[in-house]
Design a protein around this motif. Structure first.
Motif, PDB file in Angstrom:
ATOM      1  N   LEU A 112     -45.123 -61.166 -31.727  1.00  0.00           N
ATOM      2  CA  LEU A 112     -44.438 -61.066 -30.450  1.00  0.00           C
ATOM      3  C   LEU A 112     -45.210 -60.170 -29.485  1.00  0.00           C
ATOM      4  CD1 LEU A 112     -41.957 -61.743 -28.745  1.00  0.00           C
ATOM      5  CD2 LEU A 112     -40.828 -59.733 -29.711  1.00  0.00           C
ATOM      6  N   LEU A 113     -45.769 -59.089 -29.994  1.00  0.00           N
ATOM      7  CA  LEU A 113     -46.576 -58.198 -29.159  1.00  0.00           C
ATOM      8  C   LEU A 113     -47.739 -58.963 -28.542  1.00  0.00           C
ATOM      9  CD1 LEU A 113     -47.382 -55.320 -28.199  1.00  0.00           C
ATOM     10  CD2 LEU A 113     -48.641 -55.090 -30.351  1.00  0.00           C
ATOM     11  N   THR A 114     -48.420 -59.775 -29.349  1.00  0.00           N
ATOM     12  CA  THR A 114     -49.558 -60.562 -28.859  1.00  0.00           C
ATOM     13  C   THR A 114     -49.116 -61.594 -27.837  1.00  0.00           C
ATOM     14  OG1 THR A 114     -50.608 -60.283 -31.035  1.00  0.00           O
ATOM     15  CG2 THR A 114     -51.497 -61.995 -29.586  1.00  0.00           C
ATOM     16  N   VAL A 115     -48.039 -62.311 -28.152  1.00  0.00           N
ATOM     17  CA  VAL A 115     -47.547 -63.359 -27.254  1.00  0.00           C
ATOM     18  C   VAL A 115     -47.074 -62.753 -25.936  1.00  0.00           C
ATOM     19  CG1 VAL A 115     -45.682 -65.034 -26.943  1.00  0.00           C
ATOM     20  CG2 VAL A 115     -46.955 -64.974 -29.095  1.00  0.00           C
ATOM     21  N   TRP A 116     -46.429 -61.596 -25.987  1.00  0.00           N
ATOM     22  CA  TRP A 116     -45.914 -60.962 -24.773  1.00  0.00           C
ATOM     23  C   TRP A 116     -47.043 -60.698 -23.785  1.00  0.00           C
ATOM     24  CZ3 TRP A 116     -46.030 -56.942 -21.398  1.00  0.00           C
ATOM     25  CH2 TRP A 116     -44.883 -56.674 -20.652  1.00  0.00           C
ATOM     26  N   TRP A 117     -48.138 -60.140 -24.260  1.00  0.00           N
ATOM     27  CA  TRP A 117     -49.244 -59.819 -23.357  1.00  0.00           C
ATOM     28  C   TRP A 117     -49.970 -61.066 -22.879  1.00  0.00           C
ATOM     29  CZ3 TRP A 117     -49.661 -55.628 -20.705  1.00  0.00           C
ATOM     30  CH2 TRP A 117     -49.061 -54.454 -21.156  1.00  0.00           C
ATOM     31  N   GLY A 171     -36.843 -56.358 -26.813  1.00  0.00           N
ATOM     32  CA  GLY A 171     -35.971 -56.129 -25.667  1.00  0.00           C
ATOM     33  C   GLY A 171     -36.633 -56.346 -24.324  1.00  0.00           C
ATOM     34  N   LYS A 172     -37.912 -56.730 -24.328  1.00  0.00           N
ATOM     35  CA  LYS A 172     -38.645 -56.896 -23.075  1.00  0.00           C
ATOM     36  C   LYS A 172     -39.057 -58.344 -22.817  1.00  0.00           C
ATOM     37  CE  LYS A 172     -41.796 -53.787 -22.254  1.00  0.00           C
ATOM     38  NZ  LYS A 172     -42.986 -52.935 -22.413  1.00  0.00           N
ATOM     39  N   VAL A 173     -38.582 -59.267 -23.675  1.00  0.00           N
ATOM     40  CA  VAL A 173     -39.011 -60.658 -23.534  1.00  0.00           C
ATOM     41  C   VAL A 173     -38.581 -61.237 -22.191  1.00  0.00           C
ATOM     42  CG1 VAL A 173     -38.794 -62.983 -24.485  1.00  0.00           C
ATOM     43  CG2 VAL A 173     -39.037 -61.032 -26.015  1.00  0.00           C
ATOM     44  N   ASP A 174     -37.405 -60.836 -21.711  1.00  0.00           N
ATOM     45  CA  ASP A 174     -36.906 -61.362 -20.435  1.00  0.00           C
ATOM     46  C   ASP A 174     -37.853 -61.070 -19.272  1.00  0.00           C
ATOM     47  OD1 ASP A 174     -34.725 -62.385 -21.667  1.00  0.00           O
ATOM     48  OD2 ASP A 174     -33.358 -60.773 -21.100  1.00  0.00           O
ATOM     49  N   GLU A 175     -38.697 -60.054 -19.406  1.00  0.00           N
ATOM     50  CA  GLU A 175     -39.608 -59.696 -18.326  1.00  0.00           C
ATOM     51  C   GLU A 175     -40.687 -60.751 -18.108  1.00  0.00           C
ATOM     52  OE1 GLU A 175     -41.229 -55.863 -19.032  1.00  0.00           O
ATOM     53  OE2 GLU A 175     -39.281 -54.886 -19.352  1.00  0.00           O
ATOM     54  N   VAL A 176     -40.986 -61.521 -19.140  1.00  0.00           N
ATOM     55  CA  VAL A 176     -42.078 -62.493 -19.022  1.00  0.00           C
ATOM     56  C   VAL A 176     -41.624 -63.925 -19.260  1.00  0.00           C
ATOM     57  CG1 VAL A 176     -43.856 -60.818 -19.660  1.00  0.00           C
ATOM     58  CG2 VAL A 176     -42.719 -62.139 -21.454  1.00  0.00           C
ATOM     59  N   ALA A 177     -40.431 -64.120 -19.830  1.00  0.00           N
ATOM     60  CA  ALA A 177     -39.970 -65.468 -20.164  1.00  0.00           C
ATOM     61  C   ALA A 177     -39.353 -66.137 -18.948  1.00  0.00           C
ATOM     62  CB  ALA A 177     -38.967 -65.426 -21.314  1.00  0.00           C
ATOM     63  N   THR A 178     -39.361 -67.459 -18.942  1.00  0.00           N
ATOM     64  CA  THR A 178     -38.733 -68.244 -17.881  1.00  0.00           C
ATOM     65  C   THR A 178     -38.041 -69.437 -18.502  1.00  0.00           C
ATOM     66  OG1 THR A 178     -39.117 -69.561 -15.890  1.00  0.00           O
ATOM     67  CG2 THR A 178     -40.876 -69.549 -17.526  1.00  0.00           C
ATOM     68  N   ALA A 208     -47.773 -49.452 -38.097  1.00  0.00           N
ATOM     69  CA  ALA A 208     -48.085 -49.106 -36.709  1.00  0.00           C
ATOM     70  C   ALA A 208     -47.916 -50.319 -35.799  1.00  0.00           C
ATOM     71  CB  ALA A 208     -49.513 -48.566 -36.614  1.00  0.00           C
ATOM     72  N   GLY A 209     -48.405 -51.483 -36.262  1.00  0.00           N
ATOM     73  CA  GLY A 209     -48.239 -52.701 -35.469  1.00  0.00           C
ATOM     74  C   GLY A 209     -46.781 -53.049 -35.258  1.00  0.00           C
ATOM     75  N   GLY A 210     -45.957 -52.879 -36.305  1.00  0.00           N
ATOM     76  CA  GLY A 210     -44.533 -53.145 -36.169  1.00  0.00           C
ATOM     77  C   GLY A 210     -43.845 -52.161 -35.242  1.00  0.00           C
ATOM     78  N   ALA A 211     -44.275 -50.890 -35.304  1.00  0.00           N
ATOM     79  CA  ALA A 211     -43.666 -49.874 -34.442  1.00  0.00           C
ATOM     80  C   ALA A 211     -43.974 -50.134 -32.976  1.00  0.00           C
ATOM     81  CB  ALA A 211     -44.175 -48.493 -34.847  1.00  0.00           C
ATOM     82  N   VAL A 212     -45.192 -50.617 -32.696  1.00  0.00           N
ATOM     83  CA  VAL A 212     -45.558 -50.919 -31.316  1.00  0.00           C
ATOM     84  C   VAL A 212     -44.894 -52.212 -30.844  1.00  0.00           C
ATOM     85  CG1 VAL A 212     -47.475 -51.464 -29.767  1.00  0.00           C
ATOM     86  CG2 VAL A 212     -47.742 -49.685 -31.496  1.00  0.00           C
ATOM     87  N   GLY A 213     -44.872 -53.234 -31.709  1.00  0.00           N
ATOM     88  CA  GLY A 213     -44.346 -54.537 -31.310  1.00  0.00           C
ATOM     89  C   GLY A 213     -42.835 -54.627 -31.314  1.00  0.00           C
ATOM     90  N   GLY A 214     -42.156 -53.804 -32.127  1.00  0.00           N
ATOM     91  CA  GLY A 214     -40.703 -53.875 -32.222  1.00  0.00           C
ATOM     92  C   GLY A 214     -39.974 -53.758 -30.902  1.00  0.00           C
TER      93      GLY A 214
END
Length: 761
Positions: A217-222, A39-46, A29-35
């Motif tokens: 990645l899910l944790t870091v993204w948020w 493709g969304k890293v660009d939204e928060v990365a600089t 479940a964690g992998g399915a949510v975080g996977g």
């Protein structure tokens, strides 16, 4: 061989079924949510370098004030067009049409400047302000498409400037989400198939790594979304590689223990429990060491370094959790079938303590060789490593120009060179000087007298260009009028009692000469009574970043050594052994850095290195390199408690040799995968860490540390009462230089089989 024992207080069957199933479902479940977040890293990365600076840096303070003078979020692109001869009127008219077309591109702010002709008449430059809060790379790509389509025939054009370099850098990081992961996972899979000769077990191990990365990645993204940490392409790439490498290493250690238990004939649950009890302490100690080393980066003044510490630590935490929960659940579910078609049926052969019986296997032979040649082996190994350290003198880690960040072709780099051929090399990337309104004349006087300054403008109100040339007349500022004769000169923009000067440097903004000009300007302004005038801009950002990086590595490296040393002392309950392990790891790092410096200079012809390269290399090689010594010495200590130090070293080497070597190959391969990203910093880190890990795996952990331990004997556990003073020494085979208090000399052991034979007779 004694009958296999089951784990105490064995749980009921329903729990043995439901617990692994629940753990597998949680991780899936964690992998399915975080996977999808890949493709969304660009939204928060600089990748904006100025956001990495310390709050106290002059460049940071100026950067924060620029919107008050220049407007929000503007980053300039410079279009430079060159002809082989002087440009004609018709070509200039076409170039004005090109400027109008560029102004219509989405993401371009305000008015694009008209074509500015060079003194030799052979080139023009057009300044294009871009919305820095938007998709800079996409805007630059569209600008380049427009330029390629509309540039007059016979002319060549490039899009460069700060926006161009930002776009090229972002382009270089594009492969992180796809290419980097594919290369890393592919390399790991091939190594695991060769090691295990099984199609299923490598998949289970890779699932452990990949699901750990998804949840991390899910944790870091948020956390990035909440602006708690700063994520950039550099940190993102290291996070991916670190999680895959570390999780796989921990999984290999656990699988080795599980395989031993299966070979003893234990049932799958009992094998899981036996493996878990044997693996949890070294895995937690190893991961804790890496986390402690990474968190030392919080002492950094650079935001990028501070971000890597907690972000990478989060990755290590989930790597450990996955190896200690998800993988055991998978192995319980599959049991012996995970090893098909080579299912382990008998325990691995052990090296007899008396060293007289026949031995099979590389590690058993190596253990016997080291016992007989311990002192020559560790002396030769040390000398070889010291020779490699000499190359450190060739390391050039004082920073590299921004134009060299991207390896291979860079339109911005080529355009910057053309710009420097026809205009002041610093065009498009001015230095900014922020000064009090009352000190403006003193600042201007200092700027006019400074070497390396081509021209000075002041930010003004009610102007399309936003700036106007300024000079000093009778000690007062004189702003040049813009427009037809008789047009009144614009007023300087004043914000919070301060004005802003734009200083075009004679040298390229990312050159050593420009950096020296900025340093001299800061000294001159302070000496000329300019008050608290601050110098910022692209060049100042480079200066402050390099200076801060040098400060960071000077402060953080000793702290990491101390922290890791304390952890090793607690784990091994000794002082001498941890000191020797630390020294061997530092020696290995010095050799890796020395050889890398020679390769960078002589083979790859790199222009230098960022000051943070040695720091990052040290963090990874010391924290990760000490892992293998932890894996080895924790097993050695376990065996020494029963068989004595020398026998314990031999048994530990034989037991861990295969798994640690496999882990080293996996980690080296994953870090080497960073080399597919065409960014100079990541390529250098990839080589240093990959080479250093191999060096540590095959020389330090396989030869130097065991040979040194065999030569010293049980004194290596000083001052541990249990192993140093009272520990068993049933396994002799003492190497040259054995401590006098060791029992069972080599001659006694050699004679032992003869005495046993006589008794049997």
């Amino acid at each position: 061989m004694s009958a296999p024992r089951t784990a105490p207080s064995r749980p009921p069957r329903w729990l043995r079924v439901l617990l692994p199933a629940a753990l597998i479902l949680i991780w899936v479940a964690g992998g399915a949510v975080g996977g999808p977040y890949f493709g969304k890293v660009d939204e928060v990365a600089t990748n904006d370098q100025s956001t990495f600076l310390p709050q106290s840096a002059d460049a940071t303070q100026v950067n924060e004030r620029l919107p008050d003078f220049l407007g929000e979020g503007s980053i300039p692109a410079v279009v430079v067009v060159e002809g082989g001869t002087a440009l004609t009127e018709e070509q200039l008219t076409d170039l004005q049409a090109l400027a109008d077309d560029l102004a219509a591109v989405e993401g371009v702010l305000d008015e694009v400047s008209p074509p500015i002709v060079s003194e030799d008449g052979q080139a023009v430059q057009i300044f294009v302000p871009i919305d820095g809060s938007g998709e800079v790379r996409e805007t630059v790509v569209e600008l380049r498409d427009v330029v390629a389509a509309d540039v007059p025939e016979g002319l060549e054009a490039w899009v460069t400037g700060p926006a161009g370099f930002t776009a090229d850098l972002a382009e270089g990081f594009l492969g992180i989400d796809g290419l980097l992961l594919l290369v890393a996972l592919g390399a790991v899979f091939v190594i695991l198939v060769i090691v295990y000769r099984s199609p299923l077990l490598p998949i289970l191990v890779l699932m452990t790594s990949l699901f750990a990365l998804c949840v991390a990645l899910l944790t870091v993204w948020w956390l990035t979304k909440a602006e708690i940490v700063v994520l950039n392409g550099q940190v993102q790439g290291i996070l991916f590689i670190l999680v895959i490498g570390a999780a796989t290493d921990y999984a290999l250690l656990y699988v080795a223990r599980f395989r031993e238990a299966i070979a003893e004939g234990r049932a799958r649950w009992d094998a899981m429990w036996r493996a878990w009890r044997g693996a949890w302490e070294p895995i937690l100690a190893s991961g804790g060491t890496v986390i402690a080393g990474l968190l030392c980066l919080l002492l950094s003044d650079l935001a990028s370094n501070r971000a890597l510490g907690p972000i990478a630590s989060i990755g290590i935490v989930f790597s450990m959790l996955s190896a200690l929960t998800f993988l055991p659940a998978l192995l319980v579910a599959f049991g012996k079938a995970a090893f098909w078609p080579f299912i382990p049926k008998r325990p691995a052969a052990e090296l007899a303590d008396d060293l007289t019986g026949p031995v099979t296997g590389v590690w058993a032979r190596l253990a016997r060789f080291l016992t007989r040649r311990a002192r020559p082996v560790w002396i030769v190994s040390t000398v070889v490593l010291l020779v490699g350290c000499v190359g450190v003198t060739q390391l050039q880690a004082e920073g590299v120009p921004t134009s060299e960040f991207v390896l291979g072709y860079s339109e911005s780099r080529d355009g910057q060179q053309v710009l420097a051929d026809h205009f002041a090399a610093g065009s498009g990337s001015p230095a900014y000087v922020l000064a009090g309104e009352g000190k403006a004349s003193h600042v201007l006087a200092a700027l006019e007298d400074a070497d390396g300054v081509d021209s000075v403008s002041i930010v003004v109100e009610d102007s399309a260009t936003g700036q106007a040339p300024v000079a000093l007349e009778d000690g007062e500022l004189a702003v040049t009028a813009l427009g037809p004769p008789g047009t009144p000169a614009p007023e300087p923009t004043v914000s919070a009692g301060e004005v802003l000067f734009a200083v075009t440097l004679s040298d390229a903004a990312d050159s050593d000469a420009a950096e020296q000009t900025v340093r001299e300007l800061r000294i001159t302004l302070a000496d000329r009574g300019a008050g608290a005038a601050l110098v910022g801009g692209e060049t100042a950002i480079d200066v402050d970043t390099n200076d801060t990086s040098i400060r960071d590595r000077t402060v953080i490296i000793p702290v990491i050594l101390l922290v890791v040393l304390v952890i090793l002392m607690l784990l091994l309950r000794a002082i001498l052994a941890p000191l020797l392990l630390i020294l061997s790891t530092v020696l290995s790092f010095g050799t890796a850095l020395g050889v890398s410096a020679l390769v960078f200079t002589s083979v790859f012809a790199f222009p230098g290195a960022d000051p943070a390269v040695p720091l990052y290399g040290f963090v990874f090689l010391v924290a990760l390199g000490i892992d293998y010594n932890i894996f080895l010495m924790s097993r050695v200590r376990e065996e020494s408690l029963t068989h004595g130090t020398r026998a314990g070293i031999r048994r530990g080497l034989v037991s861990t040799g295969g798994v640690i070597t496999s882990a080293g190959l996996v980690l080296a391969a994953t870090f080497a995968a960073l080399g597919v990203i065409p960014i100079l910093f990541l390529s250098q880190i990839a080589f240093i860490v990959a080479f250093g890990v191999l060096l540590d795996t095959f020389i330090v952990r396989s030869l130097l540390v065991p040979a040194l331990g065999l030569d010293i004997g049980r004194a290596i556990w000083w001052p541990s009462k249990r192993l140093w003073r009272e520990g068993p020494e049933t396994g002799g085979g003492a190497a040259a230089g054995s401590a006098p208090h060791d029992t069972n000399s080599g001659s006694e052991l050699a004679a032992a089989p003869t005495r046993r034979s006589l008794r049997r007779r």
